[in-house]
Enzyme design. Structure first.
Site, PDB file in Angstrom:
ATOM      1  N   SER A 141       0.831  -1.206   0.000  1.00 31.95           N
ATOM      2  CA  SER A 141       0.000   0.000   0.000  1.00 31.95           C
ATOM      3  C   SER A 141       0.871   1.264   0.000  1.00 31.95           C
ATOM      4  O   SER A 141       1.606   1.483  -0.955  1.00 31.95           O
ATOM      5  CB  SER A 141      -0.967  -0.046   1.183  1.00 31.95           C
ATOM      6  OG  SER A 141      -2.026   0.848   0.994  1.00 31.95           O
ATOM      7  N   ASP A 295      -8.869  -6.922  -3.823  1.00 32.44           N
ATOM      8  CA  ASP A 295      -8.539  -5.550  -3.403  1.00 32.44           C
ATOM      9  C   ASP A 295      -9.496  -4.539  -4.029  1.00 32.44           C
ATOM     10  O   ASP A 295      -9.544  -4.409  -5.249  1.00 32.44           O
ATOM     11  CB  ASP A 295      -7.090  -5.258  -3.811  1.00 32.44           C
ATOM     12  CG  ASP A 295      -6.508  -4.028  -3.136  1.00 32.44           C
ATOM     13  OD1 ASP A 295      -7.279  -3.132  -2.759  1.00 32.44           O
ATOM     14  OD2 ASP A 295      -5.276  -3.976  -2.988  1.00 32.44           O
ATOM     15  N   HIS A 324      -7.783  -5.576   0.392  1.00 32.88           N
ATOM     16  CA  HIS A 324      -6.590  -4.747   0.604  1.00 32.88           C
ATOM     17  C   HIS A 324      -5.953  -5.045   1.968  1.00 32.88           C
ATOM     18  O   HIS A 324      -4.736  -5.137   2.088  1.00 32.88           O
ATOM     19  CB  HIS A 324      -6.961  -3.271   0.504  1.00 32.88           C
ATOM     20  CG  HIS A 324      -5.770  -2.366   0.424  1.00 32.88           C
ATOM     21  ND1 HIS A 324      -4.948  -2.313  -0.682  1.00 32.88           N
ATOM     22  CD2 HIS A 324      -5.231  -1.491   1.319  1.00 32.88           C
ATOM     23  CE1 HIS A 324      -3.974  -1.439  -0.474  1.00 32.88           C
ATOM     24  NE2 HIS A 324      -4.117  -0.928   0.739  1.00 32.88           N
TER      25      HIS A 324
END
Lengths: 363, 363
Positions: A141, A295, A324
């Site tokens: 991320s 995700d 995610h």
């Protein structure tokens, strides 16, 4: 002072701190006495070529990366590698709004960019350890944003790069998502333009911010299959309150906003005047992009765009119902898949060309 | 009084109103003098078997359904069918919090369920027009919930049902999304427990509510390709403010909350004590489920679950970068695809069994 105890050695340590002194930011501010918190595992070899850098995501610290991404017998094994996990500025362990000195405290904290973090990390690694080659940079991320920035900014230093569930330039869709996160915090009746006296007072905003993560951070399938029951939560409401809200509630809103702005603006192409293709074209690392199929922020179909522009890159898809936030290692199969792919790239020799000759370099 | 003008004949008409009198709700409340707003197109044939019911989605009225889902030369053609578009309770045209009589006004408005809407619609169609057979019920999102409820509750009356981008029982993930919508409105500093003096005062909450729609209502690809430029917006910010915020800002927050609660709790299996398979097993209609591939709320992989439990059903996937709000007909190709599938099901004769004999019924 619950917040101080949350960002403590007890919760997130042991970690060490390196002082950068006065650290100039790309947006023009200066963080005086800038402290970068980090933790290390394993030993740096005499050739100093077995170092691995692990970066941190939004709200994450070195602790979760230590727990989920390295360990004996894992792909990133401290018996083999010198592992350095560096906390991003604003995450509560490195200098952050909640802990900054008076003139920079809270709402006064200056704007920080991903590239500032990467420059700070470069200084720490070179000045403190004399590291001039990284066998691998890996992060998820916002940690993937830092990984991309490393590969673009220091192409000769990074031998391998594995950005997981993150983009080289943040997406418009994600920009909007982060707008809602920011608003959630700033709409709290006790927000007071960031000058709240105690972050516990901003709990309504923190809870709403957590709820937005409950919607976008997992996946529709995760909820359909009630996979939160595997985490010990017997109902949706227990999970929402006990897991996601419970995770964010002890954090400092100004810290989160510092990271949110940085995340939103992440863009490796600032170095090439907005030309993403040129920026990614600078990369010399072997790049393995890992995207998570569930995700909702950066699905594989989205991450493909970076792969197409990056020389010597490949992409693999990690199956995770957790979406995610599969990044947290909620499913054992997540870590297994990550390890498999990390092992694959770590076992790939890197061709290094010197004076026209090429030879293979193991780490 | 901008709100009154928003929910007006000028904006949403021409529409007519049918008065149900005192209408008892499943949750126990009563809406006195309950007005159901509707519009019609085409003529009811003497056999009264050419009627099509179109339902409305969250925040939508009969006007958008008129514009996007029917018309001369379209699959739902007023030259051939008697088209009735009925506004759901709480949408601003049918009796709603903003327009209810004193004892029921604003925050005092009682809880309404999808099944209440469907019973109200049944009364309107049977009492006002003497309709006892519907050639088709069709609607999107919350309109799909009503479509499902119709097929389950009145299995002999509904010949064909086309739920678009919506579920027979709402999902846990969507429940959480709606929680964030509700909070967005109720966190406004002028919310005052729903007793605001003017809904314009709740504009901060309405804007945040709209931003949440900007994140979940479209798709990542829609933003990646900057498809809002096709709608005449030159930037992401212009689209966010001009389109999504502009759409929701004139609405009444209590109206939206009435629909939000109803949407959240939508579940056809209440009639069968929570047994979804038994509820969908009641259906006698030919059912065609339409799912939108870019839909972040109800993707095809999610809608499949209903198809598997519904006898005599099929599913088709509509390609739309606009995602869930593709329902607005933002892309011309959306309406083309819907028409193709509607034509397909409308052209399918319905087998009707009477006294052991079966014969084909055209409409």
């Amino acid at each position: 002072m619950e917040k101080i105890s949350y960002y403590s050695q007890e919760n997130h340590g042991p970690y060490q701190v390196y002082n950068l002194g006065d650290f100039e930011l790309e947006e023009g501010g200066i963080i005086n006495d800038c402290q970068i918190a980090y933790s290390t595992f394993g030993k740096l070899n005499p050739r100093k070529d077995n170092a691995i850098l692990i970066t941190t995501w939004y709200s994450g610290t070195s602790k979760i990366m230590e727990q989920v991404y390295q360990g004996e017998g894992r792909a990133i094994d401290p018996a083999k590698y010198f592992i350095v996990i560096i906390n991003q500025i604003g995450n509560g362990l490195s200098t952050s709004p909640h802990s900054a000195m008076d003139g920079l405290k809270g709402a006064k904290f200056p704007r920080v960019r991903i590239s500032d973090d990467v420059r700070a990390q470069y200084r720490l690694l070179t000045e403190l350890f004399g590291i001039e080659s990284l066998a691998l940079v890996v992060g998820g991320s916002m940690g993937a944003q830092q990984t991309w920035e490393w590969a673009v900014r220091y192409p000769d230093m990074v031998k391998r790069a594995v950005p997981i569930a993150g983009r080289a330039r943040n997406t418009r869709h994600n920009f909007l998502f982060i707008e809602t996160l920011k608003y959630a915090l700033m709409s709290d009746p006790n927000w007071n333009e960031g000058n709240y006296t105690d972050s516990n007072l901003v709990s309504r905003g923190l809870k709403h911010h957590a709820d937005l993560w409950s919607v976008m951070g997992f996946s529709i399938e995760f909820y359909k299959q009630e996979l939160y029951k595997n985490l010990g939560f017997s109902s949706l409401e227990e999970f929402r309150v006990g897991f996601t809200q419970g995770y964010f509630l002890p954090m400092d809103p100004n810290n989160l906003l510092c990271m949110a702005w940085k995340w939103q603006k992440g863009d490796v192409s600032r170095i090439t005047n907005g030309d993403l293709s040129a920026a990614l074209g600078r990369i010399k690392s072997k790049v393995l992009i890992l995207a998570i199929d569930g995700d909702m922020l950066y699905p594989p179909s989205d991450c493909e765009a970076d792969q197409k522009l990056t020389p010597n890159s490949e992409m693999r898809i990690i199956h995770s119902y957790a979406g995610h936030l599969g990044l947290f290692g909620i499913e054992p199969s997540f870590s297994e898949q990550v390890d498999k792919y990390l092992k694959e790239i770590l076992d790939t020799p890197i061709e290094k060309k010197i004076s026209g000759k090429s030879f293979s370099l193991r780490n």
